[in-house]
Design a protein around this motif. Structure first.
Motif, PDB file in Angstrom:
ATOM      1  N   ALA A 187       0.838  -1.208   0.000  1.00  0.00           N
ATOM      2  CA  ALA A 187       0.000   0.000   0.000  1.00  0.00           C
ATOM      3  C   ALA A 187       0.869   1.252   0.000  1.00  0.00           C
ATOM      4  CB  ALA A 187      -0.933  -0.013   1.209  1.00  0.00           C
ATOM      5  N   LEU A 188       1.935   1.236   0.795  1.00  0.00           N
ATOM      6  CA  LEU A 188       2.870   2.364   0.799  1.00  0.00           C
ATOM      7  C   LEU A 188       3.558   2.493  -0.551  1.00  0.00           C
ATOM      8  CD1 LEU A 188       4.560   1.981   4.309  1.00  0.00           C
ATOM      9  CD2 LEU A 188       2.959   3.761   3.606  1.00  0.00           C
ATOM     10  N   SER A 189       3.968   1.365  -1.126  1.00  0.00           N
ATOM     11  CA  SER A 189       4.649   1.386  -2.418  1.00  0.00           C
ATOM     12  C   SER A 189       3.761   1.968  -3.511  1.00  0.00           C
ATOM     13  CB  SER A 189       5.084  -0.031  -2.811  1.00  0.00           C
ATOM     14  OG  SER A 189       5.998  -0.566  -1.880  1.00  0.00           O
TER      15      SER A 189
ATOM     16  N   ILE B 296       0.476  11.587   9.313  1.00  0.00           N
ATOM     17  CA  ILE B 296      -0.722  10.747   9.241  1.00  0.00           C
ATOM     18  C   ILE B 296      -0.415   9.389   8.607  1.00  0.00           C
ATOM     19  CG2 ILE B 296      -3.065  10.540   8.309  1.00  0.00           C
ATOM     20  CD1 ILE B 296      -3.262  13.583   8.406  1.00  0.00           C
ATOM     21  N   TYR B 297       0.129   9.430   7.398  1.00  0.00           N
ATOM     22  CA  TYR B 297       0.291   8.180   6.646  1.00  0.00           C
ATOM     23  C   TYR B 297       1.339   7.264   7.277  1.00  0.00           C
ATOM     24  CZ  TYR B 297      -0.476   5.481   2.377  1.00  0.00           C
ATOM     25  OH  TYR B 297      -0.853   4.516   1.482  1.00  0.00           O
ATOM     26  N   SER B 298       2.524   7.812   7.555  1.00  0.00           N
ATOM     27  CA  SER B 298       3.574   6.984   8.168  1.00  0.00           C
ATOM     28  C   SER B 298       3.141   6.396   9.512  1.00  0.00           C
ATOM     29  CB  SER B 298       4.867   7.785   8.335  1.00  0.00           C
ATOM     30  OG  SER B 298       5.531   7.907   7.098  1.00  0.00           O
TER      31      SER B 298
ATOM     32  N   ARG C 276      -4.316  -1.805  24.140  1.00  0.00           N
ATOM     33  CA  ARG C 276      -3.065  -1.250  24.669  1.00  0.00           C
ATOM     34  C   ARG C 276      -1.965  -1.302  23.613  1.00  0.00           C
ATOM     35  NH1 ARG C 276       1.618  -3.092  26.704  1.00  0.00           N
ATOM     36  NH2 ARG C 276       2.684  -1.834  28.298  1.00  0.00           N
ATOM     37  N   ASP C 277      -1.892  -2.401  22.859  1.00  0.00           N
ATOM     38  CA  ASP C 277      -0.899  -2.518  21.790  1.00  0.00           C
ATOM     39  C   ASP C 277      -1.070  -1.392  20.770  1.00  0.00           C
ATOM     40  OD1 ASP C 277       0.164  -4.852  22.874  1.00  0.00           O
ATOM     41  OD2 ASP C 277      -1.243  -6.119  21.777  1.00  0.00           O
ATOM     42  N   THR C 278      -2.327  -1.125  20.410  1.00  0.00           N
ATOM     43  CA  THR C 278      -2.618  -0.109  19.407  1.00  0.00           C
ATOM     44  C   THR C 278      -2.223   1.276  19.886  1.00  0.00           C
ATOM     45  OG1 THR C 278      -4.492  -1.463  18.677  1.00  0.00           O
ATOM     46  CG2 THR C 278      -4.428   0.820  17.914  1.00  0.00           C
ATOM     47  N   VAL C 279      -2.409   1.546  21.171  1.00  0.00           N
ATOM     48  CA  VAL C 279      -2.089   2.858  21.730  1.00  0.00           C
ATOM     49  C   VAL C 279      -0.590   3.028  21.913  1.00  0.00           C
ATOM     50  CG1 VAL C 279      -2.371   4.362  23.740  1.00  0.00           C
ATOM     51  CG2 VAL C 279      -4.328   3.083  22.846  1.00  0.00           C
ATOM     52  N   VAL C 280       0.068   1.961  22.380  1.00  0.00           N
ATOM     53  CA  VAL C 280       1.489   2.046  22.724  1.00  0.00           C
ATOM     54  C   VAL C 280       2.378   2.044  21.487  1.00  0.00           C
ATOM     55  CG1 VAL C 280       3.398   0.809  23.834  1.00  0.00           C
ATOM     56  CG2 VAL C 280       1.214   1.063  25.015  1.00  0.00           C
ATOM     57  N   ALA C 281       2.000   1.315  20.437  1.00  0.00           N
ATOM     58  CA  ALA C 281       2.872   1.147  19.273  1.00  0.00           C
ATOM     59  C   ALA C 281       3.383   2.465  18.679  1.00  0.00           C
ATOM     60  CB  ALA C 281       2.163   0.312  18.205  1.00  0.00           C
ATOM     61  N   PRO C 282       2.508   3.457  18.415  1.00  0.00           N
ATOM     62  CA  PRO C 282       3.031   4.701  17.836  1.00  0.00           C
ATOM     63  C   PRO C 282       4.012   5.431  18.747  1.00  0.00           C
ATOM     64  CG  PRO C 282       0.655   4.570  17.584  1.00  0.00           C
ATOM     65  CD  PRO C 282       1.057   3.472  18.530  1.00  0.00           C
ATOM     66  N   SER C 283       3.839   5.301  20.061  1.00  0.00           N
ATOM     67  CA  SER C 283       4.685   6.034  21.005  1.00  0.00           C
ATOM     68  C   SER C 283       6.074   5.428  21.134  1.00  0.00           C
ATOM     69  CB  SER C 283       4.015   6.078  22.383  1.00  0.00           C
ATOM     70  OG  SER C 283       3.914   4.779  22.932  1.00  0.00           O
ATOM     71  N   THR C 284       6.308   4.287  20.517  1.00  0.00           N
ATOM     72  CA  THR C 284       7.632   3.667  20.568  1.00  0.00           C
ATOM     73  C   THR C 284       8.332   3.703  19.217  1.00  0.00           C
ATOM     74  OG1 THR C 284       6.680   1.473  20.128  1.00  0.00           O
ATOM     75  CG2 THR C 284       6.913   2.112  22.433  1.00  0.00           C
ATOM     76  N   ASN C 285       7.700   4.331  18.227  1.00  0.00           N
ATOM     77  CA  ASN C 285       8.291   4.392  16.894  1.00  0.00           C
ATOM     78  C   ASN C 285       9.065   5.694  16.738  1.00  0.00           C
ATOM     79  OD1 ASN C 285       8.324   5.028  13.875  1.00  0.00           O
ATOM     80  ND2 ASN C 285       7.601   2.916  13.896  1.00  0.00           N
TER      81      ASN C 285
ATOM     82  N   ASN D 162      11.911   5.705   1.234  1.00  0.00           N
ATOM     83  CA  ASN D 162      11.578   5.460   2.639  1.00  0.00           C
ATOM     84  C   ASN D 162      10.836   4.143   2.818  1.00  0.00           C
ATOM     85  OD1 ASN D 162      11.617   8.378   1.942  1.00  0.00           O
ATOM     86  ND2 ASN D 162      11.553   8.633   4.151  1.00  0.00           N
ATOM     87  N   VAL D 163      10.039   3.765   1.825  1.00  0.00           N
ATOM     88  CA  VAL D 163       9.265   2.524   1.930  1.00  0.00           C
ATOM     89  C   VAL D 163      10.204   1.329   2.034  1.00  0.00           C
ATOM     90  CG1 VAL D 163       7.519   1.073   0.842  1.00  0.00           C
ATOM     91  CG2 VAL D 163       7.372   3.565   0.630  1.00  0.00           C
ATOM     92  N   LEU D 164      11.307   1.356   1.287  1.00  0.00           N
ATOM     93  CA  LEU D 164      12.297   0.282   1.392  1.00  0.00           C
ATOM     94  C   LEU D 164      12.941   0.280   2.775  1.00  0.00           C
ATOM     95  CD1 LEU D 164      13.983  -2.004   0.170  1.00  0.00           C
ATOM     96  CD2 LEU D 164      15.589  -0.266  -0.649  1.00  0.00           C
ATOM     97  N   VAL D 165      13.190   1.464   3.320  1.00  0.00           N
ATOM     98  CA  VAL D 165      13.744   1.555   4.668  1.00  0.00           C
ATOM     99  C   VAL D 165      12.784   0.916   5.675  1.00  0.00           C
ATOM    100  CG1 VAL D 165      14.415   3.147   6.519  1.00  0.00           C
ATOM    101  CG2 VAL D 165      15.141   3.595   4.163  1.00  0.00           C
TER     102      VAL D 165
END
Length: 311
Positions: free
Chosen positions: A98-100, A134-136, A158-167, A273-276
């Motif tokens: 989807a990103l590609s 938004i997208y990333s 909890r997984d859904t909430v925590v995941a963005p805060s660790t990226n 970036n998508v490859l990264v």
């Protein structure tokens, strides 16, 4: 067209340097993985932080944000649904695909094209913000929750909430946006090293892309998911520009140079970036690599055609 050629020449030269480094082996066998992780964990977060912290958000919130962002989300969603229902791909591969199919090379190619062809870099800023904020985060959260779990069971709230805060990429973008909104200015001695690291993000991603091409054949039978690459490439180079044209022309009543600029930006290739991201999660790496290369080559005649029809 001279601006298009100049922008693409810069891209191809840096990719060629990465390829040469891979062929000679001077950086070692793990160079591509190490460089990709450096770009993901350090350089790109620094770039996003510095870009957003020093950006006037009034320039960004414009119809371009809705047109570019809405079209990218819709095209990405189309790929994701087709990948899941027709190609029967797992969520991580469908997310990378989807990103590609919709993540525009708005930084290292979009800015030069905007300057040389459109004479105005502000056309890229709204799309850049959308992809950063938004997208990333949406895509990386999906990858965090699916590609890194390793059979941990169902995904919890909890997984859904925590995941963005660790990226790190999400954190860098959010921190920069907070500074921009609040008007806080960091001391020069703090911003300068962050800016230096951020400046290395684009060439780092291009070098990693060049390294990834070493010793491989693009679209190799049995290795490359050709149907996935074809679907992503057609959506990126045909559907996304047409969708942007329809939104800009019929919904926002844009004409002339503004309409031309919107469609040109949409016809830019898939971002490295998508490859990264794919390398970070070790899912859909060949798909991201091959789509980036195919769309980069295809975007040259595509932008030339758009210039012929709309410029």
């Amino acid at each position: 067209m001279s601006g298009v050629v100049q922008g693409f020449t810069v891209i191809f030269i840096v990719i060629a340097v990465g390829y040469a480094l891979g062929r000679t082996g001077v950086l070692g066998p793990e160079a591509q993985q190490v460089l990709s992780r450096l770009v993901f964990f350090v350089l790109t977060p620094a770039l996003l932080f510095n870009s957003l912290a020093t950006t006037d958000l009034s320039v960004i919130f414009s119809p371009t944000l809705v047109i570019a962002g809405g079209s990218a989300l819709l095209v990405g969603l189309i790929y994701f649904v087709l990948a899941r229902t027709v190609l029967h791909r797992e969520i991580p591969e469908a997310t990378i695909g989807a990103l590609s199919s919709s993540y525009v090379n708005s930084a290292n190619l979009g800015i030069p094209i905007a300057i040389f062809v459109l004479d105005d870099a502000s056309f890229v800023a709204p799309l850049l913000l959308f992809q950063i904020m938004i997208y990333s985060p949406l895509a990386l959260t999906a990858l965090d929750l699916t590609a890194l779990r390793g059979g941990k069971g169902r995904i919890t709230l909890r997984d859904t909430v925590v995941a963005p805060s660790t990226n790190p990429i999400v954190l860098g973008g959010v921190a920069g946006l907070i500074l921009s909104v609040t008007g806080v200015t960091l001391p020069h001695a703090v911003l300068e090293p962050i800016s230096m690291l951020g400046d290395a993000s684009v060439p780092g991603a291009l070098l990693a892309f060049g390294l990834s091409l070493t010793g491989v054949t693009v679209l190799r039978k049995g290795e490359s998911p050709r149907r996935d690459v074809a679907l992503a490439s057609v959506l990126k180079m045909v559907v996304q520009p047409l969708l942007v044209f329809a939104l800009a022309y019929f919904v926002f009543d844009e004409r002339g140079h503004s309409l031309f600029a919107q469609v040109v930006i949409a016809a830019l290739p898939t971002a490295q970036n998508v490859l990264v991201y794919a390398s970070r999660y070790q899912r859909g790496v060949v798909l991201a690599r091959d789509t980036a290369l195919v769309t980069t080559v295809a975007s040259i005649p595509a932008i030339a055609l758009i210039a012929l029809l709309l410029a």
